[in-house]
Design a protein around this motif. Structure first.
Motif: not given
Length: 169
Positions: A116-118, A130-137
């Motif tokens: 994610n972006l921090w 700053m983002t909340n992506y939850t895909k392993l790929n």
């Protein structure tokens, strides 16, 4: 030699170049004067310090430091001096740019299995996801602040693949 210089970043005033070099045996940060060519080693890390990015006023460098399997965001005066690690949590922290006010550093962060972006504050050390992506790929890279500080552009990539079966004859 040129093969010792990787990931060069030019200073805001255009007078210096910060870069990675393994000249000392491990990856460390060096700076060179563009005018004179004089070179100075800034970090003396035994694991690795690298991938510098200049603060908007040119007074600081943010960079990543390797500690075992983890990397942290660190800063130091661009003229040399004390290294301060701003992050301490497990994972990867790959800084790329500073906010226009010179306080926050945007970085690609790998935490709990996700990229994610921090950002982290130079002054308060406040950490913000700053983002909340939850895909392993998927992964993020190269976050860059806009000159006004109201946007960040970054790479987001999802990797895919196929499994094939062939019959051997």
């Amino acid at each position: 030699p040129a093969q010792d210089l990787t990931f060069p970043r030019i200073s805001p005033d255009g007078k210096q170049l910060a870069f990675n070099s393994k000249k000392s045996g491990t990856t460390n940060i060096w700076v060179a004067s563009i005018e004179s060519g004089a070179v100075k080693q800034l970090t003396f890390d035994t694991e690795a310090s690298g991938f510098p990015c200049w603060s908007p006023d040119g007074q600081f460098l943010a960079f990543e430091v390797k500690r075992g399997d983890t990397t942290h965001v660190a800063i130091m005066p661009s003229a040399g001096g004390q290294v301060v690690e701003l992050t301490s949590d497990q994972g990867q922290s790959w800084p790329h740019s500073w906010s226009p006010d010179g306080d926050k550093i945007a970085f690609a962060g790998f935490r709990n299995g996700f990229w994610n972006l921090w950002s982290v504050s130079r002054t308060s050390r406040a950490l913000k996801q700053m983002t909340n992506y939850t895909k392993l790929n998927a992964f993020v890279r190269y976050p860059t602040w806009s000159p006004q500080g109201d946007r960040i552009v970054y790479e987001y990539t999802e990797t895919t693949g196929n499994i094939w079966l062939m019959e051997l004859k």
